[in-house]
Design an enzyme around this catalytic site. Structure first.
Site, mmCIF file in Angstrom:
data_model
loop_
_atom_site.group_PDB
_atom_site.id
_atom_site.type_symbol
_atom_site.label_atom_id
_atom_site.label_comp_id
_atom_site.label_asym_id
_atom_site.label_seq_id
_atom_site.Cartn_x
_atom_site.Cartn_y
_atom_site.Cartn_z
ATOM 1 N N ARG A 1 63.784 10.742 37.902
ATOM 2 C CA ARG A 1 62.867 9.723 37.357
ATOM 3 C C ARG A 1 61.406 10.097 37.609
ATOM 4 O O ARG A 1 60.526 9.756 36.809
ATOM 5 C CB ARG A 1 63.211 8.328 37.911
ATOM 6 N N GLU B 1 61.750 9.389 47.198
ATOM 7 C CA GLU B 1 61.658 7.994 47.625
ATOM 8 C C GLU B 1 62.096 7.886 49.096
ATOM 9 O O GLU B 1 62.822 8.760 49.605
ATOM 10 C CB GLU B 1 62.545 7.128 46.706
ATOM 11 N N HIS C 1 56.638 6.497 39.513
ATOM 12 C CA HIS C 1 57.313 6.790 38.236
ATOM 13 C C HIS C 1 57.516 5.506 37.412
ATOM 14 O O HIS C 1 57.425 4.398 37.920
ATOM 15 C CB HIS C 1 58.678 7.431 38.521
ATOM 16 N N HIS D 1 57.160 7.958 44.132
ATOM 17 C CA HIS D 1 57.993 6.750 44.140
ATOM 18 C C HIS D 1 57.234 5.629 44.851
ATOM 19 O O HIS D 1 56.252 5.881 45.545
ATOM 20 C CB HIS D 1 59.293 7.043 44.878
HETATM 21 O O1 LIG Z 1 65.035 1.243 45.209
HETATM 22 C C1 LIG Z 1 64.173 1.892 45.830
HETATM 23 O O2 LIG Z 1 64.391 2.979 46.345
HETATM 24 C C2 LIG Z 1 62.777 1.304 45.976
HETATM 25 C C3 LIG Z 1 61.967 1.481 44.723
HETATM 26 O O3 LIG Z 1 61.870 2.787 44.303
HETATM 27 O O4 LIG Z 1 62.946 -0.047 46.176
HETATM 28 P P1 LIG Z 1 61.929 -1.053 46.887
HETATM 29 O O5 LIG Z 1 60.942 -1.503 45.846
HETATM 30 O O6 LIG Z 1 62.846 -2.184 47.309
HETATM 31 O O7 LIG Z 1 61.312 -0.335 48.034
#
Ligand SMILES: O=C(O)[C@@H](CO)OP(=O)(O)O
Length: 274
Positions: free
Chosen positions: A78, A105, A27, A204
């Site tokens: 998102r 995510e 996203h 994500h």
């Molecule tokens: O904040 C989160 O959930 C992820 C990004 O979506 O973070 P990171 O990039 O640290 O995995």
């Protein structure tokens, strides 16, 4: 012998015909990116830049002449808004958008809401990189004392899932993400692709990494170094057995894409350089 094996493998790959195409994309930038906090299952919206990124992706795909048939998203706003904006920019708003928690995510457990740079200061940048990018490292689970526990688990959207609320994750490794995502990929998304539909997955950072690991056969060690930029469609071409026929392609301005990847990597450093 090794040389022969390599040449044979390369030859096999180059003779494989592409039968299917699928788009996987993270996203647009989320509202918490500026605060540099682990967002995960907290339902933050897109930032202003995130809205622009999603629209730009739609324009890119429209100019390239693509006609989508179905878009899959997570249950998080998102990811859904990215799909809507992208379809609007493509003038294909009628295309069905299907939501599933299985594309959510990665669940960052007790780390949700914490600031990455502060974590890097207290625990070291390498530790934060391992927490963010390793394959099978599970983080401490979220519990009821966590400030976002009730907001997440009392949310009505999670009563629509194909598992009970009690069985939803409280923390996940990337391996866990792949394990909950793969049945949905095999049972719902693959049949659509086999029917000839052009599918886009608006996921994500880590649900897309899990899927790419599976599709591209990326090793447990190599996935640590795979970071995805926000709002960049990734085109994957597959043969009839769903094996990639060529390296995945991140579409768009290649310099801007590399800068966007560095920006995401930098979030885990004590001082942001970009
Ligand atoms: O904040 C989160 O959930 C992820 C990004 O979506 O973070 P990171 O990039 O640290 O995995």
């Amino acid at each position: 012998m090794m040389f022969f094996t390599f040449v044979a493998a390369a030859a096999r790959q180059s003779f494989r015909m592409s039968k299917y195409k699928v788009f996987v994309m993270r996203h647009g930038e989320g509202a918490w990116t500026k605060e540099n906090r682990f967002c995960s299952w907290v339902d933050q919206r897109l930032s202003e830049d995130g809205v622009k990124e999603a629209l730009a992706c739609g324009h890119l795909l429209k100019e390239a002449g693509y006609h989508l048939d179905v878009v899959f998203t997570s249950l998080l706003s998102r990811s859904i808004h990215t799909a809507w904006l992208l379809l609007e920019a493509m003038e294909q708003e009628w295309v069905p958008v299907v939501r599933t928690w299985r594309l959510n995510e990665r669940h960052y457990g007790a780390l949700i809401g914490l600031n990455r740079a502060e974590m890097a200061l207290n625990h070291g940048e390498e530790q934060v990189k391992q927490w963010r990018r390793s394959y099978d490292l599970t983080l401490p689970p979220i519990d009821e004392s966590h400030p976002y526990f009730l907001e997440i688990y009392n949310d009505r959207r999670y009563s629509t899932c194909d598992v009970s609320k009690e069985d939803l994750p409280k923390s996940e490794s990337l391996k866990d993400v792949l394990e909950r995502l793969q049945p949905y990929w095999d049972g719902t998304i693959v049949p659509e692709i086999k029917r000839g539909k052009l599918v886009l997955i608006s996921g994500h950072g880590n649900s897309c990494r899990a899927l790419l690991k599976h599709l591209e056969g990326i090793s447990d060690a190599d996935i640590v170094n795979v970071t995805l930029p926000t709002g960049t469609p990734i085109l994957i071409e597959l043969d009839e057995n769903f094996r990639p026929t060529k390296p995945m392609q991140l579409l768009g301005d290649q310099e801007a894409i590399q800068a966007a990847i560095r920006k995401v990597e930098d979030q885990g450093k004590v001082k942001q350089t970009t």
